[in-house]
Design a protein around this motif. Structure first.
Motif, PDB file in Angstrom:
ATOM      1  N   VAL A 164      38.781  11.111  46.123  1.00  0.00           N
ATOM      2  CA  VAL A 164      39.772  11.818  45.308  1.00  0.00           C
ATOM      3  C   VAL A 164      39.321  13.264  45.173  1.00  0.00           C
ATOM      4  O   VAL A 164      38.142  13.582  45.346  1.00  0.00           O
ATOM      5  CB  VAL A 164      39.925  11.183  43.907  1.00  0.00           C
ATOM      6  CG1 VAL A 164      40.463   9.770  44.005  1.00  0.00           C
ATOM      7  CG2 VAL A 164      38.608  11.208  43.136  1.00  0.00           C
ATOM      8  N   LYS A 165      40.270  14.137  44.836  1.00  0.00           N
ATOM      9  CA  LYS A 165      39.942  15.547  44.663  1.00  0.00           C
ATOM     10  C   LYS A 165      39.846  15.889  43.181  1.00  0.00           C
ATOM     11  O   LYS A 165      40.685  15.473  42.377  1.00  0.00           O
ATOM     12  CB  LYS A 165      40.997  16.420  45.333  1.00  0.00           C
ATOM     13  CG  LYS A 165      40.951  16.379  46.854  1.00  0.00           C
ATOM     14  CD  LYS A 165      41.906  17.388  47.470  1.00  0.00           C
ATOM     15  CE  LYS A 165      41.770  17.407  48.988  1.00  0.00           C
ATOM     16  NZ  LYS A 165      42.673  18.420  49.615  1.00  0.00           N
ATOM     17  N   LEU A 166      38.796  16.651  42.828  1.00  0.00           N
ATOM     18  CA  LEU A 166      38.569  17.066  41.454  1.00  0.00           C
ATOM     19  C   LEU A 166      38.222  18.546  41.413  1.00  0.00           C
ATOM     20  O   LEU A 166      37.412  19.024  42.213  1.00  0.00           O
ATOM     21  CB  LEU A 166      37.413  16.270  40.830  1.00  0.00           C
ATOM     22  CG  LEU A 166      37.499  14.742  40.862  1.00  0.00           C
ATOM     23  CD1 LEU A 166      36.242  14.149  40.254  1.00  0.00           C
ATOM     24  CD2 LEU A 166      38.724  14.259  40.128  1.00  0.00           C
ATOM     25  N   PRO A 188      39.232  22.401  44.499  1.00  0.00           N
ATOM     26  CA  PRO A 188      38.845  21.005  44.267  1.00  0.00           C
ATOM     27  C   PRO A 188      37.896  20.501  45.355  1.00  0.00           C
ATOM     28  O   PRO A 188      37.956  20.929  46.507  1.00  0.00           O
ATOM     29  CB  PRO A 188      40.181  20.261  44.314  1.00  0.00           C
ATOM     30  CG  PRO A 188      41.211  21.298  43.978  1.00  0.00           C
ATOM     31  CD  PRO A 188      40.694  22.571  44.578  1.00  0.00           C
ATOM     32  N   GLU A 190      39.324   9.290  38.075  1.00  0.00           N
ATOM     33  CA  GLU A 190      40.735   8.997  38.329  1.00  0.00           C
ATOM     34  C   GLU A 190      41.636   9.731  37.333  1.00  0.00           C
ATOM     35  O   GLU A 190      42.719  10.207  37.684  1.00  0.00           O
ATOM     36  CB  GLU A 190      40.973   7.494  38.249  1.00  0.00           C
ATOM     37  CG  GLU A 190      40.315   6.721  39.382  1.00  0.00           C
ATOM     38  CD  GLU A 190      40.345   5.223  39.181  1.00  0.00           C
ATOM     39  OE1 GLU A 190      40.058   4.486  40.148  1.00  0.00           O
ATOM     40  OE2 GLU A 190      40.644   4.772  38.047  1.00  0.00           O
ATOM     41  N   HIS A 247      41.690  13.397  38.337  1.00  0.00           N
ATOM     42  CA  HIS A 247      42.463  13.537  39.579  1.00  0.00           C
ATOM     43  C   HIS A 247      43.962  13.470  39.297  1.00  0.00           C
ATOM     44  O   HIS A 247      44.754  14.175  39.940  1.00  0.00           O
ATOM     45  CB  HIS A 247      42.065  12.434  40.555  1.00  0.00           C
ATOM     46  CG  HIS A 247      42.886  12.412  41.813  1.00  0.00           C
ATOM     47  ND1 HIS A 247      42.742  13.354  42.805  1.00  0.00           N
ATOM     48  CD2 HIS A 247      43.868  11.558  42.216  1.00  0.00           C
ATOM     49  CE1 HIS A 247      43.594  13.089  43.779  1.00  0.00           C
ATOM     50  NE2 HIS A 247      44.290  12.019  43.454  1.00  0.00           N
ATOM     51  N   HIS A 284      44.269  18.655  39.356  1.00  0.00           N
ATOM     52  CA  HIS A 284      43.041  17.843  39.365  1.00  0.00           C
ATOM     53  C   HIS A 284      41.986  18.441  38.438  1.00  0.00           C
ATOM     54  O   HIS A 284      40.791  18.355  38.701  1.00  0.00           O
ATOM     55  CB  HIS A 284      42.472  17.732  40.788  1.00  0.00           C
ATOM     56  CG  HIS A 284      43.483  17.341  41.822  1.00  0.00           C
ATOM     57  ND1 HIS A 284      44.338  16.265  41.662  1.00  0.00           N
ATOM     58  CD2 HIS A 284      43.781  17.876  43.035  1.00  0.00           C
ATOM     59  CE1 HIS A 284      45.118  16.163  42.738  1.00  0.00           C
ATOM     60  NE2 HIS A 284      44.801  17.126  43.582  1.00  0.00           N
ATOM     61  N   GLN A 285      42.444  19.019  37.317  1.00  0.00           N
ATOM     62  CA  GLN A 285      41.543  19.689  36.386  1.00  0.00           C
ATOM     63  C   GLN A 285      41.225  18.807  35.178  1.00  0.00           C
ATOM     64  O   GLN A 285      42.041  17.980  34.777  1.00  0.00           O
ATOM     65  CB  GLN A 285      42.182  20.996  35.891  1.00  0.00           C
ATOM     66  CG  GLN A 285      42.499  21.997  36.973  1.00  0.00           C
ATOM     67  CD  GLN A 285      43.156  23.218  36.386  1.00  0.00           C
ATOM     68  OE1 GLN A 285      42.516  24.042  35.730  1.00  0.00           O
ATOM     69  NE2 GLN A 285      44.457  23.356  36.610  1.00  0.00           N
TER      70      GLN A 285
END
Length: 271
Positions: A4-6, A14, A31, A34, A39-40
């Motif tokens: 996943v992207k964060l 991210p 999660e 994300h 994705h913040q």
């Protein structure tokens, strides 16, 4: 591998994080972040496993009657807004940030959703919410404080020694590739509630073969070197401090030179 992207670093794009490498609570937190816009880490909605009616101030706030009962039956959800992104040049990884912030949540709370903004949570639950509920683990420092609140005070060195001696619980899990040991709260409760004898300083001195006028003073010094604290006090005005007998026995068994057949004991020590 589940990526996943964060965007947990200020002013940076991210980054991808493997959910499968995280503990359940950190995974649910990842999660939630994300699922949030960009994705913040705007915030995270947590469940506490309680209802609003469990709050002792419920009647004071909502009164009594059917409407108050209806409110009291609702889940007691908490929205956390204190998730601080990492500085742009920080060496801390996204995985470390997730594991650290997951452990800052109360042990009985777990992430269930992300945030639409810093004041509004999302409605959709994250996939790992149920698994995160069972992740009631503590870092070493948290485990020490948890035990201290229950009358069991030991130093970090003593905790390591007692684990090696088989007296104290070992970590239940390891996060960050083994760099973050975690103790489950159930193991801490079992240790704090175990059945053990309580010895006076005089009894400890006898075990350590200290004698003479300075016997109890020598025993206290040894207990201090081990990092063991009293668990109570004997009744009466002159009652001695009481120590957990199993901890004292474990520390004594782990002393350097213990068991040397050719050793001579002088003042309670092998030489």
């Amino acid at each position: 591998m589940t990526l996943v992207k964060l965007a947990v670093r200020k002013g940076s794009a991210p980054v991808e994080v493997d959910l499968d490498a995280l503990t359940p609570k950190a995974r649910a937190l990842a999660e939630a972040v994300h699922a949030s816009p960009g994705h913040q880490p705007l915030g995270v909605l947590c469940d506490t496993g309680r209802t609003k009616g469990d709050n002792p101030n419920h009647a004071y706030v909502y009164g009594t009657g059917p409407e108050a009962d209806e409110i009291g039956a609702q889940p007691d959800l908490r929205f956390m807004r204190n998730l601080e992104p990492l500085p742009r040049d920080a060496e801390t990884s996204a995985e470390e940030w997730l594991e650290y912030n997951a452990r800052q949540m109360p042990v009985d709370s777990w992430p269930i959703a992300g945030a639409r903004s810093r004041v509004e949570p999302l409605d959709e639950r994250v996939p790992s919410a149920d698994a995160a509920r069972e992740d009631r683990c503590l870092t070493r420092d948290q485990a020490m404080r948890y035990l201290a609140d229950r009358g069991i005070v030991v130093s970090n060195d003593a905790w390591i020694m007692l684990q090696k001696a088989g007296n104290a619980p070992a970590p239940r899990h390891f996060a960050l590739g083994g760099r973050m040991p975690l103790w489950h709260v159930d193991d801490m409760d079992a240790y704090a509630g175990r059945d053990y004898e309580r010895w006076t300083v005089t009894q400890v001195a006898d075990l350590l073969c200290f004698d003479g006028p300075s016997a109890t003073g020598s025993a206290r010094k040894q207990l201090s070197r081990w990092g063991l604290s009293a668990v109570g006090r004997a009744p009466g005005r002159g009652g001695e401090s009481l120590f957990a007998a199993d901890q004292v026995q474990a520390a004594q068994a782990a002393r350097p030179g213990r068991g040397r057949r050719d050793a001579t004991r002088v003042d309670g020590r092998f030489v």
